[in-house]
Write a protein that holds these residues in place. Structure first.
Motif, PDB file in Angstrom:
ATOM      1  N   GLY B 157      50.310  30.537  25.370  1.00  0.00           N
ATOM      2  CA  GLY B 157      49.760  29.734  26.465  1.00  0.00           C
ATOM      3  C   GLY B 157      49.804  30.452  27.797  1.00  0.00           C
ATOM      4  N   GLY B 158      50.530  31.577  27.868  1.00  0.00           N
ATOM      5  CA  GLY B 158      50.588  32.359  29.107  1.00  0.00           C
ATOM      6  C   GLY B 158      49.335  33.223  29.259  1.00  0.00           C
ATOM      7  N   TRP B 159      49.339  34.052  30.312  1.00  0.00           N
ATOM      8  CA  TRP B 159      48.133  34.831  30.616  1.00  0.00           C
ATOM      9  C   TRP B 159      48.484  36.295  30.872  1.00  0.00           C
ATOM     10  CZ3 TRP B 159      43.330  32.332  30.790  1.00  0.00           C
ATOM     11  CH2 TRP B 159      43.384  30.920  30.759  1.00  0.00           C
ATOM     12  N   GLU B 160      47.496  37.150  30.578  1.00  0.00           N
ATOM     13  CA  GLU B 160      47.627  38.583  30.844  1.00  0.00           C
ATOM     14  C   GLU B 160      46.489  38.974  31.770  1.00  0.00           C
ATOM     15  OE1 GLU B 160      48.854  40.186  26.657  1.00  0.00           O
ATOM     16  OE2 GLU B 160      47.605  41.659  27.716  1.00  0.00           O
ATOM     17  N   ILE B 161      46.821  39.539  32.906  1.00  0.00           N
ATOM     18  CA  ILE B 161      45.789  39.801  33.926  1.00  0.00           C
ATOM     19  C   ILE B 161      45.607  41.307  34.091  1.00  0.00           C
ATOM     20  CG2 ILE B 161      45.052  39.281  36.298  1.00  0.00           C
ATOM     21  CD1 ILE B 161      47.364  37.128  36.242  1.00  0.00           C
ATOM     22  N   SER B 162      44.336  41.758  34.083  1.00  0.00           N
ATOM     23  CA  SER B 162      44.042  43.178  34.269  1.00  0.00           C
ATOM     24  C   SER B 162      42.848  43.337  35.203  1.00  0.00           C
ATOM     25  CB  SER B 162      43.706  43.846  32.936  1.00  0.00           C
ATOM     26  OG  SER B 162      44.831  43.810  32.091  1.00  0.00           O
ATOM     27  N   GLY B 163      42.930  44.330  36.048  1.00  0.00           N
ATOM     28  CA  GLY B 163      41.806  44.595  36.949  1.00  0.00           C
ATOM     29  C   GLY B 163      42.286  45.301  38.195  1.00  0.00           C
ATOM     30  N   GLN B 164      41.418  45.330  39.197  1.00  0.00           N
ATOM     31  CA  GLN B 164      41.726  46.076  40.416  1.00  0.00           C
ATOM     32  C   GLN B 164      41.294  45.270  41.636  1.00  0.00           C
ATOM     33  OE1 GLN B 164      40.437  50.159  39.949  1.00  0.00           O
ATOM     34  NE2 GLN B 164      40.321  50.364  42.159  1.00  0.00           N
ATOM     35  N   LYS B 165      42.147  45.232  42.633  1.00  0.00           N
ATOM     36  CA  LYS B 165      41.821  44.516  43.879  1.00  0.00           C
ATOM     37  C   LYS B 165      41.937  45.490  45.034  1.00  0.00           C
ATOM     38  CE  LYS B 165      41.382  40.415  42.096  1.00  0.00           C
ATOM     39  NZ  LYS B 165      40.145  39.631  42.261  1.00  0.00           N
ATOM     40  N   THR B 166      41.207  45.232  46.102  1.00  0.00           N
ATOM     41  CA  THR B 166      41.285  46.173  47.231  1.00  0.00           C
ATOM     42  C   THR B 166      41.383  45.457  48.572  1.00  0.00           C
ATOM     43  OG1 THR B 166      40.353  48.214  48.093  1.00  0.00           O
ATOM     44  CG2 THR B 166      38.784  46.465  47.589  1.00  0.00           C
ATOM     45  N   GLY B 227      47.565  44.406  32.559  1.00  0.00           N
ATOM     46  CA  GLY B 227      48.225  43.463  31.648  1.00  0.00           C
ATOM     47  C   GLY B 227      49.427  42.768  32.261  1.00  0.00           C
ATOM     48  N   VAL B 228      49.298  42.352  33.515  1.00  0.00           N
ATOM     49  CA  VAL B 228      50.388  41.616  34.169  1.00  0.00           C
ATOM     50  C   VAL B 228      50.526  40.240  33.488  1.00  0.00           C
ATOM     51  CG1 VAL B 228      51.144  40.506  36.310  1.00  0.00           C
ATOM     52  CG2 VAL B 228      50.092  42.784  36.385  1.00  0.00           C
ATOM     53  N   GLU B 229      51.722  39.938  33.012  1.00  0.00           N
ATOM     54  CA  GLU B 229      51.915  38.692  32.256  1.00  0.00           C
ATOM     55  C   GLU B 229      52.504  37.595  33.136  1.00  0.00           C
ATOM     56  OE1 GLU B 229      53.822  38.896  28.437  1.00  0.00           O
ATOM     57  OE2 GLU B 229      53.065  40.945  28.131  1.00  0.00           O
ATOM     58  N   VAL B 230      51.913  36.410  33.027  1.00  0.00           N
ATOM     59  CA  VAL B 230      52.478  35.241  33.724  1.00  0.00           C
ATOM     60  C   VAL B 230      52.486  34.052  32.774  1.00  0.00           C
ATOM     61  CG1 VAL B 230      51.836  35.842  36.100  1.00  0.00           C
ATOM     62  CG2 VAL B 230      50.202  34.624  34.664  1.00  0.00           C
ATOM     63  N   GLY B 231      53.407  33.129  33.021  1.00  0.00           N
ATOM     64  CA  GLY B 231      53.456  31.914  32.218  1.00  0.00           C
ATOM     65  C   GLY B 231      52.360  30.954  32.658  1.00  0.00           C
ATOM     66  N   GLU B 232      52.111  29.924  31.867  1.00  0.00           N
ATOM     67  CA  GLU B 232      51.003  29.012  32.198  1.00  0.00           C
ATOM     68  C   GLU B 232      51.280  28.237  33.485  1.00  0.00           C
ATOM     69  OE1 GLU B 232      50.450  25.998  29.211  1.00  0.00           O
ATOM     70  OE2 GLU B 232      52.549  26.121  28.604  1.00  0.00           O
ATOM     71  N   GLU B 233      52.563  28.127  33.859  1.00  0.00           N
ATOM     72  CA  GLU B 233      52.894  27.377  35.083  1.00  0.00           C
ATOM     73  C   GLU B 233      52.449  28.117  36.333  1.00  0.00           C
ATOM     74  OE1 GLU B 233      54.955  29.049  33.283  1.00  0.00           O
ATOM     75  OE2 GLU B 233      56.110  30.335  34.641  1.00  0.00           O
ATOM     76  N   ARG B 234      52.002  29.359  36.177  1.00  0.00           N
ATOM     77  CA  ARG B 234      51.541  30.135  37.336  1.00  0.00           C
ATOM     78  C   ARG B 234      50.030  29.995  37.578  1.00  0.00           C
ATOM     79  NH1 ARG B 234      54.915  34.106  39.482  1.00  0.00           N
ATOM     80  NH2 ARG B 234      57.068  33.519  39.117  1.00  0.00           N
ATOM     81  N   LEU B 235      49.353  29.257  36.706  1.00  0.00           N
ATOM     82  CA  LEU B 235      47.914  29.025  36.888  1.00  0.00           C
ATOM     83  C   LEU B 235      47.734  27.828  37.825  1.00  0.00           C
ATOM     84  CD1 LEU B 235      44.900  29.474  35.986  1.00  0.00           C
ATOM     85  CD2 LEU B 235      45.369  27.819  34.160  1.00  0.00           C
ATOM     86  N   VAL B 236      47.036  28.038  38.962  1.00  0.00           N
ATOM     87  CA  VAL B 236      46.864  26.962  39.951  1.00  0.00           C
ATOM     88  C   VAL B 236      45.438  26.394  39.847  1.00  0.00           C
ATOM     89  CG1 VAL B 236      46.948  26.350  42.406  1.00  0.00           C
ATOM     90  CG2 VAL B 236      48.467  28.130  41.518  1.00  0.00           C
TER      91      VAL B 236
END
Ligand SMILES: Cc1cc2nc3c(=O)[nH]c(=O)nc-3n(C[C@H](O)[C@H](O)[C@H](O)COP(=O)(O)OP(=O)(O)OC[C@H]3O[C@@H](n4cnc5c(N)ncnc54)[C@H](O)[C@@H]3O)c2cc1C
Lengths: 263, 396
Positions: B157-166, B227-236
């Motif tokens: 149920g958690g999430w893995e985030i990948s990408g680039q921000k500037t 692949g930054v991992e967060v739990g589902e409670e971090r989804l706003v």
């Protein structure tokens, strides 16, 4: 210990001061604020409370002034006072220093403070004398231009700024102390204190509530009368010491300072 | 006035309340003890303005807009804008104030779950939790529909985030980052935007400093999320409400940008006027020459109009009125233009001194100039007004 802080609402420092030609009084319309010198009195009270040498039960801000002076009281409470007393009555309008001091003393009598603190001067009238007048009516000892205060049971040891140096004076409580701005650096209020200021108790009293004799206050009860107002004479130009020979110049400056007992 | 709602609608206070005056005085006083010297020293040392932030936070001035029930000041954006305006006037603008309490705070208040509000808002109000905001990507630019940072849900149920921000501001002083990513769908394509709060030191997150002309202590960074991992409670805002949540942050962001520009414009005009009153090269002070005086007067008028629009935007936003979007955009536009004109004229008034580092105007220049580009460019505001206020066809 109960401390009362006398505070005054004055025109904001940014507002150009102007004398009303008709009333020969200071034009107090426009932006107003708490007399900055009084904030040092409130801070001094806070520091006594926090210092712990004596237990401070209450810090009460006291002012005499029109309805708008409530803002100065709210600000005083935001800066640390626990509650405030507003002496307000049309009969008081036009009171001079003596009449104001009498009226404030009558208001203070109802509070029975152990210590009365106030700024040494107001930003508008700059009389430097209210503390002494109040003390006279209250039959309390008084000191002016105090820049350090050590409190212990029943007395204060104060340092006051004198013309050539400092006097250290012990004074018995209750007393009236007017403080110089060098005594402390008033803290900035927290947002919580600002937002809570209007919720703190504020008593409004008229002349009758505190036993003021109406014939002693207001324009008619004032012993001084302003006959005329003139701008101050231009400042005399200072003494200019030309620097031709540095040793000589230094000697001249030192002599000048010594003559005035500044060194 | 036809109905009661209209009669009791949002009020623009033209005269500051006692509370606002005291707030402004306190914030201006605290900032005055630091001033641009401190800000430059931090910038040159590569350090965030921790002492100033903490001094403001300790007195409750970093969470002025947030609800009192969470330890905030309850003064809405009207209050927080006043804080930023005073800071800018003192030469101490805080970019983190824009992203943390204004953007992240406003989003959490309106779109966070109860548990999220309980978890994040007290820290945000106290200034101890500081959330940076990461939406911009180099390939998407102004077009947020092209965001490519992806979030894949894992089996737990958690999430893995990948990408680039500037250009992400203030990461060095932040504790967390609110990241906008798009949901990776089963077929590998990207769906709706989602908002996640990640830890600033999360595993898989790296950052590179972007050298900028601005001499501000708050730095800009390129972020690499692998692949930054967060739990589902971090989804706003849930899996459907990311866009709505993102929009909740935009008006506060614009109001804060406007307030910062107003403070900077005011600072520039005060500096210029005091110089022009003193400096004399012919018979009169240079301020007597209308060629200098009139442009300063024009800039002053622009500033006061921008201030009024900023107050309007704040009042509408705080009252939850629809018109807040238009007013916030207009305030941001007007204030950015006013600040650029004011700083430009202040430089001109100072002659050669306008470019001498000692006078600080060149430092103000990049700060003022920035607000014509970020957080939303002047062109995108004009697009918005053309389309939404005037009903003109969309060009893009
Ligand atoms: C100092 C600084 C701090 C920043 N901090 C953050 C931050 O904390 N978090 C974050 O997410 N981002 C941040 N940003 C990024 C900022 O929001 C973007 O730079 C800004 O939104 C513009 O995007 P862009 O740079 O990609 O420009 P582009 O989108 O490439 O635009 C380039 C130019 O084209 C114009 N343009 C684009 N589309 C149109 C159109 N349809 N019509 C007319 N003109 C158009 C733009 O107005 C602009 O003038 C920061 C930027 C700076 C400079």
């Amino acid at each position: 210990m109960k401390i009362c802080c006398l505070v005054k609402e004055v025109p904001d420092a940014a507002v150009q001061k102007r004398i009303d030609a008709g009333t020969k009084r200071l034009d107090r319309s426009g932006e107003r604020t708490l007399n900055p010198f009084d904030t040092h009195g409130i801070e001094a009270a806070m520091q006594i409370r926090e210092g712990g040498a004596v237990a401070v039960d209450e810090i009460v801000a006291v002012t005499m002034g029109p309805d708008t002076a409530v803002r100065a009281l709210h600000k005083s409470v935001a800066l640390g006072a626990d509650r405030s007393l507003h002496l307000s009555d049309p009969a008081l309008s036009g009171s001079d220093v003596c009449a104001t001091g009498y009226a404030l003393a009558k208001a203070l009598e109802t509070e029975q403070p152990d210590l009365v603190l106030l700024g040494q001067q107001s930003d508008d009238g700059e009389c430097y004398t209210i503390g002494a007048v109040v003390a006279d009516h209250l039959k309390m000892p008084s000191l002016t231009q105090v820049i350090k205060m050590d409190v212990s049971e029943g007395k204060l040891v104060c340092q006051r700024q004198a013309e050539y140096g400092y006097d250290t004076v012990e004074i018995a409580l209750p007393a009236v102390i007017s403080v110089g701005d060098a005594i402390n650096e008033p803290r900035y209020p927290s947002l919580k204190a600002i937002m809570g200021a209007k919720k703190k108790p504020l008593d409004t009293k008229g002349t009758g509530d505190v036993g003021i004799d109406p014939s002693q206050v207001g324009e008619a009860g004032s012993k001084t009368q302003v006959l005329g107002i003139n701008p101050p004479p231009p400042k005399q130009s200072g003494e200019i010491i030309e620097d031709e020979d540095t040793n000589e110049t230094v000697e001249k400056i030192v002599a000048w300072l010594e003559e005035r007992k500044l060194i | 006035m036809s109905n009661a709602t209209e009669q009791t609608g949002p009020v623009i206070n033209l005269i500051a309340s006692l509370e606002e005056s005291m707030l402004r005085e306190a914030v201006g006083g605290i900032a005055g003890e630091y001033g641009p010297k401190y800000m430059l020293a931090c910038a040159d040392a590569g350090e965030p303005p921790v002492e100033l932030w903490d001094a403001l936070a300790e007195k409750g001035y970093c969470g002025v807009n947030l609800p009192e029930s969470y330890g905030g000041g309850g003064l809405g954006m009207t209050g927080l804008a006043a804080v930023q305006e005073e800071l800018a006037l003192a030469g101490c603008t805080q970019l983190l104030l824009v992203v943390s309490p204004a953007i992240a705070g406003s989003i959490l208040v309106s779109r966070g779950s109860e548990a999220q509000r309980d978890q994040w808002l007290p820290g945000l109000a106290a200034g101890t939790t500081r959330i940076a905001f990461a939406v911009t990507e180099s390939d998407a630019g102004t077009n947020t529909h092209n965001l490519a940072t992806r979030a894949r849900q894992n089996a737990a149920g958690g999430w893995e985030i990948s990408g680039q921000k500037t250009f992400i501001s203030g990461v060095e002083h932040a504790t967390h980052i609110l990241v906008v990513a798009r949901q990776e769908l089963a077929d590998g394509t990207l769906g709706l935007p989602l908002l996640f709060i990640i830890d600033v030191n999360a595993t898989g997150l790296q950052r590179d400093l972007i050298p900028m002309a601005l001499r501000l202590p708050d730095k800009q960074w390129t972020l690499f999320l692998d692949g930054v991992e967060v739990g589902e409670e971090r989804l706003v805002g849930g899996t459907e409400g990311g866009m709505g949540a993102l929009f909740e942050g935009l008006n506060p962001e614009r109001i804060m940008a406007a307030a910062g520009s107003c403070g900077a414009a005011d600072r520039a005009l005060r500096t210029a006027s005091s110089y022009a009153r003193e400096r004399k090269v012919w018979r009169t002070p240079i301020g007597a020459h209308q060629a200098l005086a009139h442009p300063l007067a024009e800039a002053k008028i622009e500033l006061e109009m921008a201030r009024l629009m900023t107050r309007k935007a704040s009042a509408l936003y705080d009252a939850g009125y629809k018109g807040a979007g238009e007013a916030s955009n207009m305030a941001k536009w007007a204030a950015a233009e006013a600040a650029v004109h004011a700083v430009d004229r202040a430089i001109q008034t100072h002659g050669g001194n306008g470019l001498a580092l000692e006078y600080g105007l060149t430092d103000m220049w990049w700060g003022a100039r920035l607000n014509k580009i970020a957080p939303v460019s002047r062109e995108m505001i004009l697009n918005y007004v053309a389309e939404h206020s005037l009903g003109l066809p969309k060009s893009y």
